[in-house]
Scaffold this active site. Structure first.
Site, mmCIF file in Angstrom:
data_model
loop_
_atom_site.group_PDB
_atom_site.id
_atom_site.type_symbol
_atom_site.label_atom_id
_atom_site.label_comp_id
_atom_site.label_asym_id
_atom_site.label_seq_id
_atom_site.Cartn_x
_atom_site.Cartn_y
_atom_site.Cartn_z
ATOM 1 N N CYS A 86 -4.908 0.826 5.559
ATOM 2 C CA CYS A 86 -6.257 0.310 6.678
ATOM 3 C C CYS A 86 -6.765 2.186 7.571
ATOM 4 O O CYS A 86 -7.084 2.740 6.913
ATOM 5 C CB CYS A 86 -6.194 -0.757 6.987
ATOM 6 S SG CYS A 86 -7.395 -1.950 6.288
ATOM 7 N N HIS A 181 -5.354 -5.078 4.234
ATOM 8 C CA HIS A 181 -4.168 -5.088 4.462
ATOM 9 C C HIS A 181 -3.043 -6.010 3.865
ATOM 10 O O HIS A 181 -3.378 -7.603 3.464
ATOM 11 C CB HIS A 181 -4.851 -6.431 5.562
ATOM 12 C CG HIS A 181 -5.250 -5.741 6.597
ATOM 13 N ND1 HIS A 181 -4.267 -4.826 7.997
ATOM 14 C CD2 HIS A 181 -6.440 -5.357 7.146
ATOM 15 C CE1 HIS A 181 -5.397 -3.897 8.905
ATOM 16 N NE2 HIS A 181 -6.594 -4.752 8.579
ATOM 17 N N GLU A 183 0.147 -7.451 4.749
ATOM 18 C CA GLU A 183 0.294 -8.139 5.377
ATOM 19 C C GLU A 183 -0.002 -9.398 5.927
ATOM 20 O O GLU A 183 0.796 -10.592 6.481
ATOM 21 C CB GLU A 183 0.218 -6.885 6.805
ATOM 22 C CG GLU A 183 -0.106 -7.202 8.058
ATOM 23 C CD GLU A 183 -1.017 -6.190 7.661
ATOM 24 O OE1 GLU A 183 -2.365 -5.659 7.859
ATOM 25 O OE2 GLU A 183 -1.044 -5.611 6.384
#
Length: 525
Positions: A86, A181, A183
Site C-alpha cells: 500500500c 494488504h 497480511e
C-alpha cells in the site's frame, strides 16, 4: 552450540499502518525472524541489521504531500529484495521515478485483481480465473492514493478497473509492490504471497520455531546470568508464566519467583498458581499473602486511575520488600514482550507512527543494583503462547481471556471492598464455567463479570431482598482496538443469571452489557 535462529531476517519499516504488527507476526508465522523499525532509519542501521529482505508497510499519510514519510534511499541500493505494501508501494514507486496521485475512487474493502503478467511473487497463486484464463486474486484494499505511473524498469503484474497498478514488479532487482494488504485474512492468498517473498525470493530458511526459540533463549539466559541468582514477579499471567518456565529450564533453583496475592485475583487463582508452578513444575516460589495490605490501601478510593496507581505502588512496595530479603540476587526477570518494546522513540524525526510503549519495569529500591533479564522481548503474544505450550504449560491457562493487571480492582466499580471482591469472584466463575460448558468460551474474545456498587430489590421465596447488581460482559474482536458485544443466546444468559442469583448470596440482579467499542471501552474502568 545452538543454531543461529536470527541468521535470516526481514526488516519491516513502519509507515504507520494499523496492520504493521500483523505483517511482522505473519513473517514470524512463516518461521523467519523479523524486526519492526520506524521508517526513518539510517543507512548504517540497515547495514548493521543486515536484512535478507525489506518490507515497507502501509500507512495513513499521502505520498503526494510534501513532508510525507519516505523510505531511506539505501533500501533500494542494499541489493536485497524489497516488498512495498500500500503506502510502501506508493513511496517505492515515487522514489524510483513513478508517479502517485489522489484517486477519484477511494478503495476500501474487498476487491478482485486480475493478474496480467507473470511474476515470481504470484506465479501459480490464484483464487479464480477469468473467462480467458487469467488468474484472479481476492484482496483487501485500503487506500485513497494510487500509483498512476510505475517506474520505467517495472512491469504491471495485476490491476483492477479503478487501480491500474495493483501489483508492480522489477524481477531483476526483486522489487515488488502491492496496492492491497496481504497480511489480513480478507486477502485470501496473502500468506502465500508473503511466503513467496520471504521464503523463495529472499531465500530465508524457517529457523524461527518454538523449539529453536526456546533453545536460543535458554542459551542466552545462561550466557547472560551465569551462576547468578534471578528474581521474578510471577502473576500467573501468560508472560510471567512463560518467563518463569524459560528461566527455570535455564538456571533451575537459581530462580526465585515472588507471587504476590493481592486479593484481587480470580476464584482459586492463587491456589492454582502455587499448585502448578510450585508443586507440579518444582519452581522456587515465595508466596506473599497481601490481601489486607492492598484492600486497606484502596479503602475509600473511587477513582479508577487512582486505584490503578495504588495497586501498582503497593505491588512494587511488597515485591521490593521480598527482594531485599533474598541474598545475592543480581538479576530481575520481566515478561516484557515485543509490542512493549516497539515505541516511537525509534524515530529520529518524530514523524513515525506512535505506538504506545508500556514497559513493565518495576521500581526497584535504589540500593538494589540489578541487571534486567527479558527473555521474551523479541516475541509477540501469540509466539509466547506457542512457546508456553512447548514448555508444558496447559492450553487453558495460556489461552485464557485477558485479565487486567489491577485485577478485580478495576472490575469492582468504585471503592474496592473484600465483600465485593468475594461476590464478584464467585459470579465470574459461574459465567466462565457456563461459557466453557456451552462451548462458547473460545468463540468470544473476552468475557468477564463487573460488580456494580448499586443495590436492587429482588424476591426470594416469600421475602424481598435488597442486594447487589453484577453485569456480564462478552465481546468479539480481532485486535481489541474495536469490539462488538457478543450475541450470546438468550437461554444461555438466562441460565447464567439464574445460577448467579441462586448460588451467590448477596446478588439480586444480573444485567448484560450490549455496548460496543467505540463508544464504550471493553473494561468498565
Amino acid at each position: 552450540m545452538t543454531e543461529n535462529i536470527h541468521k535470516h531476517r526481514i526488516l519491516i519499516l513502519d509507515f504507520g499502518s494499523q496492520y504493521t504488527q500483523l505483517v511482522a507476526r505473519r513473517v514470524r508465522e512463516l518461521g523467519v525472524y523479523c524486526e519492526l523499525w520506524a521508517w526513518d532509519v539510517t543507512e548504517a542501521q540497515i547495514r548493521d541489521f543486515n536484512p535478507s529482505g525489506i518490507i515497507l508497510s502501509g500507512g495513513p499519510e499521502s505520498t503526494t504531500e510534501e513532508n510525507s514519510p519516505r523510505a531511506p534511499q539505501y533500501v533500494f541500493e542494499a541489493g536485497v529484495p524489497v516488498f512495498g505494501v500500500c503506502y510502501g508501494m506508493q513511496t517505492m514507486a515515487m522514489q524510483l521515478g513513478g508517479h502517485v496521485e489522489a484517486s477519484n475512487e477511494r478503495e476500501f474493502g474487498y476487491a478482485q485483481v486480475e493478474v496480467v503478467n507473470d511474476s515470481a511473487l504470484v506465479r501459480g497463486i490464484e483464487d479464480a480465473l477469468t473467462a480467458d484464463g487469467k488468474p484472479l486474486l481476492d484482496v483487501w484494499m485500503s487506500h485513497g492514493d494510487k500509483v498512476t505511473a510505475i517506474p520505467s524498469d517495472f512491469v504491471t503484474v495485476a490491476s483492477t478497473e479503478s487501480c491500474p497498478f495493483a501489483i508492480m514488479a522489477n524481477e531483476e532487482k526483486r522489487f515488488y509492490g502491492v496496492q492491497f494488504h496481504p497480511e489480513v485474512t480478507h486477502t485470501r492468498q496473502g500468506m502465500r504471497m508473503l511466503e513467496r517473498f520471504v521464503r523463495d525470493i529472499c531465500q530465508c530458511e524457517a529457523l524461527w520455531t518454538p523449539a529453536k526459540i526456546i533453545d536460543d533463549a535458554v542459551a542466552r539466559i545462561r550466557e547472560q546470568v551465569g551462576d547468578d541468582k534471578v528474581i521474578l514477579g510471577l502473576s500467573g499471567g501468560v508472560d510471567s508464566s512463560v518467563t518463569a518456565m524459560l528461566l527455570h529450564r535455564a538456571i533451575g533453583k537459581n530462580l526465585t519467583c515472588v507471587f504476590v496475592d493481592n486479593g484481587l485475583l480470580r476464584l482459586s487463582e492463587a491456589e492454582q498458581v502455587l499448585d502448578m508452578f510450585g508443586d507440579h513444575f518444582g519452581l522456587n516460589i515465595v508466596h506473599v499473602p497481601a490481601e489486607d495490605r492492598f484492600l486497606s490501601a484502596l479503602a475509600g478510593e473511587n477513582d479508577p486511575e487512582a486505584k490503578r496507581k495504588i495497586i501498582g505502588r503497593v505491588f512494587v512496595e511488597v515485591f521490593d520488600e521480598e527482594a531485599l530479603k533474598l541474598e545475592d540476587v543480581k538479576w530481575l526477570a520481566q515478561g516484557t514482550i515485543y509490542p512493549d518494546v516497539i515505541e516511537s522513540a525509534a524515530s529520529a524525526t518524530g514523524k513515525a507512527h506512535v505506538i504506545k510503549s508500556h514497559h513493565n519495569v518495576g521500581g526497584l529500591p535504589k540500593e538494589m543494583k540489578m541487571g534486567l533479564v527479558e527473555p521474551l522481548k523479541e516475541l509477540f503474544k501469540d509466539e509466547v503462547r506457542k512457546i508456553g505450550l512447548e514448555l508444558g504449560l496447559p492450553y487453558d491457562m495460556l489461552y485464557r481471556h485477558p485479565f487486567p493487571g489491577p485485577g478485580l480492582g478495576v472490575r469492582v466499580l468504585g471503592e474496592v471492598k473484600k465483600e465485593y471482591c468475594d461476590l464478584l469472584r464467585r459470579a465470574d466463575a459461574i459465567f466462565i464455567e457456563e461459557l466453557r460448558k456451552a462451548d462458547l468460551y473460545d468463540k468470544v474474545s473476552q468475557a468477564f463479570t463487573v460488580f456494580l456498587p448499586v443495590r436492587s430489590v429482588g424476591v426470594m421465596g416469600d421475602g424481598r431482598k435488597y442486594d447487589w447488581v453484577v453485569s456480564l460482559r462478552a465481546v468479539e474482536t480481532i485486535d481489541f482496538m474495536t469490539a462488538h458485544w457478543a450475541h450470546l443466546p438468550y437461554d444461555f444468559l438466562g441460565r447464567v443469571s439464574n445460577r448467579i442469583i441462586n448460588e451467590v448470596n448477596g446478588i439480586s440482579r444480573v444485567v448484560y452489557d450490549i455496548s460496543g467499542k467505540p463508544p464504550a471501552t471493553i473494561e468498565w474502568e
